[in-house]
Design a protein around this motif. Structure first.
Motif, PDB file in Angstrom:
ATOM      1  N   LEU A   1      23.833  93.367  -9.526  1.00 55.01           N
ATOM      2  CA  LEU A   1      24.495  94.193 -10.535  1.00 55.01           C
ATOM      3  C   LEU A   1      24.903  93.390 -11.766  1.00 55.01           C
ATOM      4  O   LEU A   1      25.180  93.966 -12.817  1.00 55.01           O
ATOM      5  N   THR A   2      24.966  92.075 -11.628  1.00 53.50           N
ATOM      6  CA  THR A   2      25.420  91.266 -12.769  1.00 53.50           C
ATOM      7  C   THR A   2      24.295  90.428 -13.375  1.00 53.50           C
ATOM      8  O   THR A   2      24.527  89.683 -14.319  1.00 53.50           O
ATOM      9  N   THR A   3      23.083  90.549 -12.812  1.00 51.02           N
ATOM     10  CA  THR A   3      21.952  89.806 -13.383  1.00 51.02           C
ATOM     11  C   THR A   3      21.221  90.711 -14.366  1.00 51.02           C
ATOM     12  O   THR A   3      20.883  91.839 -14.019  1.00 51.02           O
ATOM     13  N   PRO A   4      20.981  90.215 -15.574  1.00 50.46           N
ATOM     14  CA  PRO A   4      20.260  91.059 -16.552  1.00 50.46           C
ATOM     15  C   PRO A   4      18.894  91.457 -16.010  1.00 50.46           C
ATOM     16  O   PRO A   4      18.240  90.673 -15.306  1.00 50.46           O
ATOM     17  N   HIS A   5      18.485  92.661 -16.355  1.00 53.72           N
ATOM     18  CA  HIS A   5      17.204  93.180 -15.884  1.00 53.72           C
ATOM     19  C   HIS A   5      16.080  92.223 -16.260  1.00 53.72           C
ATOM     20  O   HIS A   5      16.014  91.748 -17.382  1.00 53.72           O
ATOM     21  N   GLY A   6      15.216  91.914 -15.290  1.00 56.30           N
ATOM     22  CA  GLY A   6      14.077  91.046 -15.563  1.00 56.30           C
ATOM     23  C   GLY A   6      14.337  89.588 -15.244  1.00 56.30           C
ATOM     24  O   GLY A   6      13.401  88.800 -15.173  1.00 56.30           O
ATOM     25  N   GLN A   7      15.594  89.231 -15.040  1.00 53.62           N
ATOM     26  CA  GLN A   7      15.914  87.842 -14.693  1.00 53.62           C
ATOM     27  C   GLN A   7      15.872  87.663 -13.171  1.00 53.62           C
ATOM     28  O   GLN A   7      16.138  88.612 -12.437  1.00 53.62           O
ATOM     29  N   PRO A   8      15.547  86.452 -12.687  1.00 53.41           N
ATOM     30  CA  PRO A   8      15.617  86.231 -11.243  1.00 53.41           C
ATOM     31  C   PRO A   8      17.056  86.339 -10.744  1.00 53.41           C
ATOM     32  O   PRO A   8      17.987  85.920 -11.450  1.00 53.41           O
ATOM     33  N   VAL A   9      17.228  86.932  -9.559  1.00 58.44           N
ATOM     34  CA  VAL A   9      18.563  87.158  -9.037  1.00 58.44           C
ATOM     35  C   VAL A   9      18.944  86.033  -8.071  1.00 58.44           C
ATOM     36  O   VAL A   9      18.209  85.737  -7.136  1.00 58.44           O
ATOM     37  N   HIS A  10      20.065  85.379  -8.345  1.00 59.09           N
ATOM     38  CA  HIS A  10      20.545  84.326  -7.447  1.00 59.09           C
ATOM     39  C   HIS A  10      21.981  84.615  -7.053  1.00 59.09           C
ATOM     40  O   HIS A  10      22.722  85.234  -7.801  1.00 59.09           O
ATOM     41  N   LEU A  11      22.359  84.100  -5.908  1.00 58.57           N
ATOM     42  CA  LEU A  11      23.763  84.193  -5.502  1.00 58.57           C
ATOM     43  C   LEU A  11      24.593  83.272  -6.399  1.00 58.57           C
ATOM     44  O   LEU A  11      24.098  82.221  -6.812  1.00 58.57           O
ATOM     45  N   ALA A  12      25.831  83.677  -6.662  1.00 58.65           N
ATOM     46  CA  ALA A  12      26.725  82.796  -7.403  1.00 58.65           C
ATOM     47  C   ALA A  12      26.958  81.535  -6.564  1.00 58.65           C
ATOM     48  O   ALA A  12      26.942  81.583  -5.328  1.00 58.65           O
ATOM     49  N   ALA A  13      27.142  80.410  -7.221  1.00 55.81           N
ATOM     50  CA  ALA A  13      27.258  79.119  -6.526  1.00 55.81           C
ATOM     51  C   ALA A  13      28.384  79.135  -5.492  1.00 55.81           C
ATOM     52  O   ALA A  13      28.310  78.476  -4.466  1.00 55.81           O
ATOM     53  N   SER A  14      29.439  79.936  -5.754  1.00 58.73           N
ATOM     54  CA  SER A  14      30.594  79.933  -4.860  1.00 58.73           C
ATOM     55  C   SER A  14      30.378  80.774  -3.608  1.00 58.73           C
ATOM     56  O   SER A  14      31.163  80.704  -2.661  1.00 58.73           O
ATOM     57  N   GLU A  15      29.341  81.599  -3.582  1.00 63.08           N
ATOM     58  CA  GLU A  15      29.175  82.528  -2.455  1.00 63.08           C
ATOM     59  C   GLU A  15      28.625  81.831  -1.231  1.00 63.08           C
ATOM     60  O   GLU A  15      27.755  81.030  -1.314  1.00 63.08           O
TER      61      GLU A  15
END
Lengths: 112, 204
Positions: free
Chosen positions: A98-112
């Motif tokens: 939900l917080t990654t701009p459309h078209g960008q690869p989705v990664h978990l936040a470093a803290s997760e």
């Protein structure tokens, strides 16, 4: 049942990417010796039976829902995964999408 | 439903089960229990490399080589392993031969056991409650729905796969395929004909 229609249509091996992923995770764990395939089949069969009590399973999405549930239960029983961790990471992935701009690869936040 | 990228300022959210699978993958990868590259390899194998063409090659060979067929019916696991078809869910394979007297049909009433090295991943209908329940109870009716009508004198035998034993049907060679080479004969062998819910194609 309607085999007449479904059996002739060309079908992808996996209808959804997550079907392929959960399949591959299970096969990989079996190969790593985490469980015997006969035990898996037994457990999976029980889940299918339970899910099939109040409706007829069509062997598509509902089949892999049962598959995923079986795998989650097995991993929790074995202590390989905690229920709370699964929930927390599931939510973390949702947030990442939900917080990654459309078209960008989705990664978990470093803290997760 | 068509969607416009402008309606999605963020990445498209996968469905709930997909997120749960990602959660499991993350946990297991962090613990070193799975390797993401190995997952990709497994998916690629079943999506692109292993499928009914393997079984078709075995069937065509059995049609043209009587000694091979005899060995196949006696110990299929070993014989297909010699052809390079072995591995996951192929530990014990039994080949059952269709004859004018007996048509064979395979089901897994337990879940969806299937000879992966020869046929790949089973189709959706093989995994459906309807097929799993009805194949045993009313095989002729199910066959008719697949467009297969057998002579009344042909008995139907249903084989129930398990995690230990997986069956492959050896269909009868279709009329008019005598002059074809093995490769062309293999092209006549459909997936369903090796599950027993279909017959091989007839050469045109």
């Amino acid at each position: 049942m309607n085999t007449r229609v479904t059996h002739s249509a060309p079908e992808p091996v996996f209808a959804e990417p997550w079907h392929a992923q959960v399949f591959a995770v299970t096969v990989a764990l079996n190969e790593a010796g985490r469980f015997e395939w006969s035990d898996w089949a037994e457990r999976f069969s029980q889940t299918l039976k339970m899910h099939g009590l109040d409706r007829e399973l069509d062997g598509g999405d509902d089949y892999f829902h049962a598959w995923l549930e079986t795998l989650e239960q097995l991993l929790i029983e074995q202590g390989a995964a905690e229920f709370d961790d699964i929930q927390q990471l599931r939510n973390a992935w949702e947030k990442a999408y939900l917080t990654t701009p459309h078209g960008q690869p989705v990664h978990l936040a470093a803290s997760e | 439903m068509p969607h416009d990228d402008h309606d999605h300022p963020h990445a498209l959210l996968p469905p709930d089960p997909a997120l749960r699978v990602k959660a499991l993958e993350t946990i297991l990868t962090r613990k070193g229990l799975i390797d993401p590259a190995a997952l990709d390899e497994i998916i690629d194998t079943y999506q692109n490399k292993i499928g009914p063409q393997n079984g078709a090659c075995v069937v065509a060979k059995a049609w043209s080589d009587p000694a091979f067929k005899q060995a196949l019916l006696a110990d299929a696991t070993q014989v297909v392993a010699d052809l390079g078809f072995y591995g996951r869910q192929g530990e014990h394979i039994v080949v059952v031969e269709n004859t004018p007297d007996q048509h064979n049909m395979v089901v897994c009433t337990l879940c969806s056991c299937y000879p992966w090295p020869l046929l790949g991943i089973p189709p959706g209908w093989y995994k459906s409650d309807a097929y799993r329940a009805r194949a045993v109870r009313e095989p002729r009716k199910v066959l008719a729905e697949f467009g297969v009508t057998l002579p009344p004198e042909t008995a139907v035998r249903v084989w129930d796969s398990t995690a230990e034993i997986r069956y492959l049907v050896l269909p009868m060679r279709p009329e008019g395929s005598d002059g074809l080479d093995e490769g062309d004969q293999a092209a006549l062998v459909t997936r369903d004909s090796m599950i027993g819910t279909g017959l091989p194609m007839v050469p045109s």
